[in-house]
Design a protein around this motif. Structure first.
Motif, PDB file in Angstrom:
ATOM      1  N   SER A 112       3.319 -15.210  -6.220  1.00  0.00           N
ATOM      2  CA  SER A 112       1.899 -15.182  -6.562  1.00  0.00           C
ATOM      3  C   SER A 112       1.260 -14.917  -5.163  1.00  0.00           C
ATOM      4  CB  SER A 112       1.855 -16.999  -6.788  1.00  0.00           C
ATOM      5  OG  SER A 112       2.336 -17.388  -7.919  1.00  0.00           O
ATOM      6  N   MET A 113       1.812 -14.116  -4.211  1.00  0.00           N
ATOM      7  CA  MET A 113       1.102 -13.800  -3.319  1.00  0.00           C
ATOM      8  C   MET A 113       1.066 -12.277  -3.042  1.00  0.00           C
ATOM      9  SD  MET A 113      -0.034 -16.588  -1.866  1.00  0.00           S
ATOM     10  CE  MET A 113      -0.728 -16.026  -0.207  1.00  0.00           C
ATOM     11  N   GLY A 114       0.135 -11.575  -2.529  1.00  0.00           N
ATOM     12  CA  GLY A 114      -0.049 -10.225  -2.345  1.00  0.00           C
ATOM     13  C   GLY A 114      -0.889 -10.014  -1.271  1.00  0.00           C
ATOM     14  N   TRP A 115      -0.351  -8.976  -0.187  1.00  0.00           N
ATOM     15  CA  TRP A 115      -1.136  -8.509   0.922  1.00  0.00           C
ATOM     16  C   TRP A 115      -1.904  -7.362   0.763  1.00  0.00           C
ATOM     17  CZ3 TRP A 115       1.899  -5.562   4.997  1.00  0.00           C
ATOM     18  CH2 TRP A 115       1.055  -5.293   6.238  1.00  0.00           C
ATOM     19  N   ARG A 116      -3.195  -7.372   1.170  1.00  0.00           N
ATOM     20  CA  ARG A 116      -3.687  -6.132   1.008  1.00  0.00           C
ATOM     21  C   ARG A 116      -4.358  -5.544   2.318  1.00  0.00           C
ATOM     22  NH1 ARG A 116      -5.955  -4.820  -4.376  1.00  0.00           N
ATOM     23  NH2 ARG A 116      -7.249  -3.519  -3.237  1.00  0.00           N
ATOM     24  N   TYR A 117      -4.051  -4.391   2.677  1.00  0.00           N
ATOM     25  CA  TYR A 117      -4.302  -3.664   3.753  1.00  0.00           C
ATOM     26  C   TYR A 117      -5.070  -2.646   3.515  1.00  0.00           C
ATOM     27  CZ  TYR A 117      -3.536  -1.877   8.544  1.00  0.00           C
ATOM     28  OH  TYR A 117      -3.849  -1.201   9.764  1.00  0.00           O
ATOM     29  N   ASP A 118      -6.395  -3.038   3.418  1.00  0.00           N
ATOM     30  CA  ASP A 118      -7.196  -1.932   2.781  1.00  0.00           C
ATOM     31  C   ASP A 118      -8.730  -2.418   3.178  1.00  0.00           C
ATOM     32  OD1 ASP A 118      -7.381  -4.046   0.640  1.00  0.00           O
ATOM     33  OD2 ASP A 118      -8.583  -2.681  -0.539  1.00  0.00           O
ATOM     34  N   PRO A 119      -9.851  -1.594   3.232  1.00  0.00           N
ATOM     35  CA  PRO A 119      -9.543  -0.156   3.208  1.00  0.00           C
ATOM     36  C   PRO A 119      -9.283   0.647   4.510  1.00  0.00           C
ATOM     37  CG  PRO A 119     -11.849  -0.334   3.626  1.00  0.00           C
ATOM     38  CD  PRO A 119     -11.154  -1.717   3.351  1.00  0.00           C
ATOM     39  N   ILE A 120      -8.370   1.608   4.511  1.00  0.00           N
ATOM     40  CA  ILE A 120      -7.888   2.204   5.535  1.00  0.00           C
ATOM     41  C   ILE A 120      -8.947   3.460   6.060  1.00  0.00           C
ATOM     42  CG2 ILE A 120      -6.033   3.594   6.802  1.00  0.00           C
ATOM     43  CD1 ILE A 120      -4.346   2.329   4.411  1.00  0.00           C
ATOM     44  N   ILE A 154     -10.340   4.173   2.440  1.00  0.00           N
ATOM     45  CA  ILE A 154     -11.929   4.140   2.224  1.00  0.00           C
ATOM     46  C   ILE A 154     -12.461   4.861   1.118  1.00  0.00           C
ATOM     47  CG2 ILE A 154     -12.624   5.435   4.206  1.00  0.00           C
ATOM     48  CD1 ILE A 154     -14.771   3.274   4.732  1.00  0.00           C
ATOM     49  N   ASP A 155     -13.378   4.391   0.197  1.00  0.00           N
ATOM     50  CA  ASP A 155     -14.097   4.852  -0.538  1.00  0.00           C
ATOM     51  C   ASP A 155     -15.514   5.029  -0.290  1.00  0.00           C
ATOM     52  OD1 ASP A 155     -12.108   5.655  -2.862  1.00  0.00           O
ATOM     53  OD2 ASP A 155     -12.003   3.527  -3.280  1.00  0.00           O
ATOM     54  N   LEU A 156     -16.177   6.163  -0.042  1.00  0.00           N
ATOM     55  CA  LEU A 156     -17.470   6.293   0.339  1.00  0.00           C
ATOM     56  C   LEU A 156     -18.357   6.319  -0.723  1.00  0.00           C
ATOM     57  CD1 LEU A 156     -16.891   9.212   3.036  1.00  0.00           C
ATOM     58  CD2 LEU A 156     -16.834   6.690   3.309  1.00  0.00           C
ATOM     59  N   GLN A 168     -15.811   8.254   7.439  1.00  0.00           N
ATOM     60  CA  GLN A 168     -15.502   9.315   6.986  1.00  0.00           C
ATOM     61  C   GLN A 168     -14.051   9.408   6.095  1.00  0.00           C
ATOM     62  OE1 GLN A 168     -14.633  12.204  10.181  1.00  0.00           O
ATOM     63  NE2 GLN A 168     -16.936  12.289  10.893  1.00  0.00           N
ATOM     64  N   ALA A 169     -14.216  10.162   5.095  1.00  0.00           N
ATOM     65  CA  ALA A 169     -12.888  10.108   4.205  1.00  0.00           C
ATOM     66  C   ALA A 169     -11.680  10.543   5.070  1.00  0.00           C
ATOM     67  CB  ALA A 169     -13.081  10.784   3.065  1.00  0.00           C
ATOM     68  N   VAL A 170     -10.514   9.872   4.598  1.00  0.00           N
ATOM     69  CA  VAL A 170      -9.221  10.214   5.387  1.00  0.00           C
ATOM     70  C   VAL A 170      -8.664  11.493   4.679  1.00  0.00           C
ATOM     71  CG1 VAL A 170      -7.146   9.276   5.872  1.00  0.00           C
ATOM     72  CG2 VAL A 170      -8.970   7.731   5.748  1.00  0.00           C
ATOM     73  N   VAL A 193       4.829  -1.005  -1.702  1.00  0.00           N
ATOM     74  CA  VAL A 193       3.517  -0.736  -1.718  1.00  0.00           C
ATOM     75  C   VAL A 193       3.142  -0.325  -3.203  1.00  0.00           C
ATOM     76  CG1 VAL A 193       2.125   1.162  -0.643  1.00  0.00           C
ATOM     77  CG2 VAL A 193       3.631  -0.109   0.810  1.00  0.00           C
ATOM     78  N   TYR A 194       1.809  -0.687  -3.245  1.00  0.00           N
ATOM     79  CA  TYR A 194       0.897  -0.233  -4.396  1.00  0.00           C
ATOM     80  C   TYR A 194      -0.133   0.140  -4.114  1.00  0.00           C
ATOM     81  CZ  TYR A 194       4.270  -3.525  -6.926  1.00  0.00           C
ATOM     82  OH  TYR A 194       5.338  -4.021  -7.710  1.00  0.00           O
ATOM     83  N   PRO A 195      -0.426   1.646  -4.048  1.00  0.00           N
ATOM     84  CA  PRO A 195      -1.743   2.328  -3.649  1.00  0.00           C
ATOM     85  C   PRO A 195      -2.645   1.860  -4.813  1.00  0.00           C
ATOM     86  CG  PRO A 195      -0.193   3.622  -3.655  1.00  0.00           C
ATOM     87  CD  PRO A 195       0.623   2.379  -4.469  1.00  0.00           C
ATOM     88  N   CYS A 196      -4.083   1.492  -4.174  1.00  0.00           N
ATOM     89  CA  CYS A 196      -5.209   1.031  -5.013  1.00  0.00           C
ATOM     90  C   CYS A 196      -5.976   2.125  -5.482  1.00  0.00           C
ATOM     91  CB  CYS A 196      -5.963  -0.180  -4.392  1.00  0.00           C
ATOM     92  SG  CYS A 196      -7.077  -0.996  -5.349  1.00  0.00           S
ATOM     93  N   GLY A 197      -6.030   2.675  -6.670  1.00  0.00           N
ATOM     94  CA  GLY A 197      -7.105   3.665  -6.843  1.00  0.00           C
ATOM     95  C   GLY A 197      -6.848   5.098  -6.281  1.00  0.00           C
ATOM     96  N   GLU A 198      -5.368   5.470  -5.590  1.00  0.00           N
ATOM     97  CA  GLU A 198      -5.270   6.747  -5.239  1.00  0.00           C
ATOM     98  C   GLU A 198      -4.566   7.620  -6.026  1.00  0.00           C
ATOM     99  OE1 GLU A 198      -6.415   7.133  -2.001  1.00  0.00           O
ATOM    100  OE2 GLU A 198      -7.234   4.948  -1.731  1.00  0.00           O
TER     101      GLU A 198
END
Length: 310
Positions: A112-120, A154-156, A168-170, A193-198
């Motif tokens: 029931s736990m997820g770690w988000r490392y975003d935005p990069i 990061i989404d601009l 700036q976009a990566v 790892v689950y990329p979000c919207g990538e």
């Protein structure tokens, strides 16, 4: 059904008293963000709400209220990033959020736990090398407390460009290099790892690119299957099922420079001044010209199969 609390604001961090009152009173009112006079009334009851989803940078205020949630399924996405106060002014330090994450996992279980490392994002302070170092440290600290790590670059959006003009976009080569290394580090600590919207560009390195808030996500948390009505995903980039959000835009006080949900700090302060923990609305109260619609709610748990996960 699924109640979502965190796509528009951080309810656990700043509105935990209000949420507890809504659960106790058994209902919540939500304004349509694009047609404010249109109000949806949701019943808060485990008979029709199968799971409450949270997205938070500081879940600590909810720890003392977990008994209220014990009759509901839960899924917690907790964002833990390496940024300082110049980027995330009111987010607690990394060690504090890691400690809260562990406490939540002890209560809910790692499914029931997820770690988000975003935005990069990248700059002179937060270089690829710094991201890898910090990502490794956090992954080590969370090992055994989650099997899920969500990353995104990061989404601009227009709001982000206005509030964070130096962002700036990566570039693609950096996304691929960082993503590949993060996937390897996460795997070493028992996480996918689950990329979000990538898109699918990291799939070849072992990422699951099918979405991070999917039906499977919720079924793992509930340890049973769900018969969810077929709906089009909100974004073409993924198959995520967001649920019905009870939050409101322009209400999160963290002040993160990269935030997509706030217009500016002045608007947030004005809205927060209208918050009443006893109101059925997150911001303000019922108005004379409001048109209230009772949501059609029912449980989606089919009860046919109990899933077993590693």
């Amino acid at each position: 059904m699924i109640i979502q609390t965190g796509m528009r604001t951080d309810i656990p961090a700043f509105y935990s008293e209000w949420l507890c009152n809504r659960i106790k009173e058994g209902y919540v009112m939500v304004r349509n963000p694009y047609q404010p006079q249109q109000v949806t009334r949701y019943t808060f009851s485990p008979s029709v709400v199968d799971l409450i989803a949270f997205c938070s940078k500081n879940p600590a205020p909810m720890l003392s209220h977990m008994d209220l949630l014990k009759t509901y399924g839960m899924y917690w996405f907790v964002t833990i990033t390496p940024y300082g106060k110049e980027i995330e002014p009111l987010v607690p330090d990394v060690e504090t959020v890691i400690d809260t994450f562990r406490q939540l996992a002890e209560i809910t279980g790692p499914d029931s736990m997820g770690w988000r490392y975003d935005p990069i994002f990248l700059n002179e302070t937060y270089t690829p090398e710094v991201h890898i170092q910090k990502f490794t440290q956090i992954a080590q600290a969370l090992e055994g407390y989650t099997h899920t790590c969500v990353i995104s670059f990061i989404d601009l959006y227009q709001k982000v460009r206005r509030n964070f003009p130096e962002a700036q976009a990566v570039p693609k080569e950096k996304r691929l290099s960082l993503g590949k290394t993060m996937i390897q580090i996460a795997a070493a600590h028992g996480m996918k790892v689950y990329p979000c919207g990538e898109g699918t560009e990291l799939a070849c390195y072992g990422a699951d690119c099918n979405g991070c808030m999917t039906q499977e996500t919720y079924e793992k948390a509930l340890h049973t299957t769900l018969d969810i009505p077929k709906k089009q995903p909100l974004r073409k980039e993924c198959a995520c099922f967001m649920g019905n959000d009870i939050g409101a835009y322009n209400t999160c006080l963290h002040g993160c420079k990269y935030c997509y949900a706030n217009y500016d700090t002045k608007t947030v302060r004005q809205n927060y001044a209208l918050h009443d923990p006893k109101s059925p609305f997150l911001i303000g109260n019922l108005k004379a010209d409001d048109k209230i619609h009772q949501a059609d709610q029912k449980s989606w748990i089919d009860g046919q199969l109990v899933l077993k996960f590693d």
